[in-house]
Design an enzyme around this catalytic site. Structure first.
Site, PDB file in Angstrom:
ATOM      1  CG  ASP A 197      -2.499   0.415   0.718  1.00 54.24           C
ATOM      2  OD1 ASP A 197      -2.293   1.995   0.570  1.00 54.24           O
ATOM      3  OD2 ASP A 197      -3.366  -0.075   1.098  1.00 54.24           O
ATOM      4  CG  HIS A 267      -4.643   1.866  -2.193  1.00 56.61           C
ATOM      5  ND1 HIS A 267      -4.626   2.506  -0.856  1.00 56.61           N
ATOM      6  CD2 HIS A 267      -5.743   1.950  -2.833  1.00 56.61           C
ATOM      7  CE1 HIS A 267      -5.912   2.626  -0.779  1.00 56.61           C
ATOM      8  NE2 HIS A 267      -6.438   2.742  -1.848  1.00 56.61           N
ATOM      9  CD  GLU A 331     -10.094   3.667  -0.972  1.00 55.39           C
ATOM     10  OE1 GLU A 331     -11.141   4.027  -0.201  1.00 55.39           O
ATOM     11  OE2 GLU A 331      -9.019   3.042  -0.544  1.00 55.39           O
TER      12      GLU A 331
END
Ligand code: ACM
Ligand code: ZN
Length: 547
Positions: A197, A267, A331
């Site tokens: 991440d 990420h 995201e």
């Protein structure tokens, strides 16, 4: 049925008369609840005692026999001998040759013997887990009486997952093994391991050494919810490929498949800090010290990004045998792509155009995910992605993990995709366990996830046809670690909610919270025996009303 630890005399137990040893009663009504329990209290029970042998009826049952011997040892102090052939009586026989649905088992008990027969080795393993949980945790020094009769059991879902984020905070290989032990206790068979991440890259990739040399370490971490104040404590760590293979084997021995997640194309800031040329702006980037969603993502217009992903996935698939590989997709802001000459050129080259459902950039993301999907397919693998995968159109056999609710699963199932249910309101176990003062903190962006709400959640969305329902292949809980810095805290967040999760994944779908509470109280004694940290105060007390 009332939980009972009965000190029985031999006469009362009706067992063979050669010892005065005390005995306790096993209770097959464990968590998760077996589908069918038929006991005959008039018949003599099976008596587990220090001389009882475990028979591994075939080579595939040897490991299940060893696990059962270990569990019996921890619970009673006995050290059962494991043999290949059955003596005349006083034995537990384990086999895995019963035709039927995967992961299923039957237990039969009479005065002479107890048998666990799986439809496969995994099924027998779950039968062994049921026996283990049926034994009272306070059995030390006692024989154990198993009521005569039969337990027949089969899971509702074949994908029963738990996710662990070791990117935001790193947990040692031993902690991950302890997590795997906890999963086994709950009949969970998939560990979705979030390994990369913005805040850390945790998996050694030999062809890209800077991912761990640079990307596994951040110099400090923001305190709280992006307060602007930092702790000045370096945080890092990664798993070597040797450690990863060892953990894969440890999980496999417990019938748990590890599904690694390389979250892309967002990420990825830890990877960009390691190789800035993979980003749209070229950096410089840092391993992120704050929480949230970074604008800096992989550049989807750069050929070297596609080559990078191929290299990473080559090593990932060498380490992890799982057919399913998680490639993230959540995201991923599009601001950098909108401003990047290479991303825009790639959009033109591919002829991607905004339409009613997707922007050109969302389609560019689908193109990149499609590349990784195709690459993994050449290595015999299939992808899972978060529900954002649907936005620019997901490739045909991608599995959709529905986290923003269950609408993603509904849309996926209607479009013919398999889906896994992980809605944050019910199955994100990084949210607090209660609203009680002093409740250990978790993630802040939604409301607490209460044990009872997890238990009462029905995972299959309403409104699907029977055929569409077949696409709901599993249920999972997620444990993100932004606000969970230690493994002890992680255990607390997982337990006892994982007991409720196990009921959703395995159980019949019938709801009876009082009955669940009674069974959970017994499971909690096993947590105590194992030394697990858990939110004991969330388990309803043993009042007359809840018996
Ligand atoms: C997610 O929680 N971002 C999948
Ligand atoms: Zn770009």
């Amino acid at each position: 049925m009332k939980p009972s630890i009965l000190l029985l005399t031999l006469a009362a137990a009706g067992a063979a008369a050669c010892t005065q040893r005390p005995a306790v009663e096993a209770d097959y009504a464990v968590v998760p609840l077996p589908a069918v329990i038929e006991t005959d209290t008039a018949a003599a029970p099976f008596r587990l005692n220090p001389d009882t042998r475990i028979v591994a009826a075939d080579s595939a049952s040897a490991s299940n026999a060893a696990f059962l011997a270990e569990y019996i040892g921890a619970l009673t102090g006995f050290a059962p001998e494991i043999t290949a052939t059955a003596p005349g009586s006083d034995y537990i026989r384990i086999s895995c040759d019963k035709p039927g649905r995967a992961d299923s088992y039957v237990i039969t008990a009479n005065a002479d013997s107890l048998t666990v027969t799986g439809t496969d080795a995994a099924g027998a393993f779950y039968g062994v887990q049921t026996l283990r949980k049926a034994i009272p945790a306070a059995a030390a020094g006692n024989d154990v009486l198993f009521a005569a009769g039969e337990v027949r059991d089969s899971p509702r879902f074949l994908y029963r997952g738990a996710h662990l984020d070791c990117a935001r905070h790193f947990f040692s290989a031993d902690s991950v093994k302890q997590f795997i032990d906890i999963l086994a206790l709950h009949n969970i068979n998939r560990l979705h391991w979030h390994l990369t991440d913005d805040q850390g890259w945790r998996v050694e990739i030999k062809s890209r050494p800077r991912l761990t040399e640079v990307g596994s370490m951040r110099p400090q971490t923001v305190i709280g919810v992006n307060t602007g104040v930092y702790d000045s404590i370096p945080h890092g760590g990664f798993y070597t490929q040797e450690q990863l293979r060892d953990i894969v084997d440890y999980a496999a021995a417990r019938h748990i498949t590890i599904i690694p997640e390389i979250d892309l194309p967002g990420h990825m800031q830890a990877a960009l800090a390691s190789y800035p040329e993979l980003g749209c702006t070229g950096g410089p980037y840092e391993v992120w010290q704050i929480w949230g969603v970074s604008k800096d993502v992989l550049c989807a217009g750069n050929d070297s990004v596609y080559a990078f992903l191929d290299d990473v996935m080559t090593e990932i698939t060498d380490i992890f045998p799982s057919e399913l590989i998680h490639i993230g997709g959540d995201e991923c802001p599009k601001v950098r792509w909108q401003e990047c000459a290479r991303c825009q050129a790639r959009i033109r080259e591919l002829g991607l155009r905004r339409d009613a459902s997707s922007s050109a950039e969302e389609k560019l993301q689908s193109h990149l995910m499609g590349h990784v999907t195709d690459f993994l397919a050449t290595r015999g693998r299939r992808v899972i992605g978060w529900d954002e995968m649907l936005e620019g159109g997901a490739t045909d056999n991608a599995v959709i993990m529905s986290w923003r609710g269950t609408d993603g699963a509904t849309a996926a199932a209607r479009a013919g995709h398999d889906a896994i249910i992980v809605p944050y309101k019910f199955l994100y176990f990084d949210f607090a366990q209660s609203t009680a003062p002093g409740e250990p903190a978790g993630a802040h962006w939604s409301t607490p996830v209460l044990l009872e709400d997890v238990y009462n959640f029905e995972p299959v969305p309403e409104g699907l046809t029977d055929e569409e329902k077949e696409h709901i292949i599993g249920v999972q809980a997620n444990l993100w670690s932004e606000f969970i810095p230690t493994f002890q805290h992680m255990e607390y967040m997982a337990l006892p909610r994982m007991g409720a999760l196990a009921e959703l994944q395995w159980g019949t779908g019938r709801k009876d919270y009082a009955d669940f509470s009674r069974r959970l109280r017994r499971l909690a004694r096993h947590y105590d025996l194992a030394g697990y940290n858990y939110a004991a105060h969330t388990i309803p007390a043993d009042t007359a009303a809840s018996r």
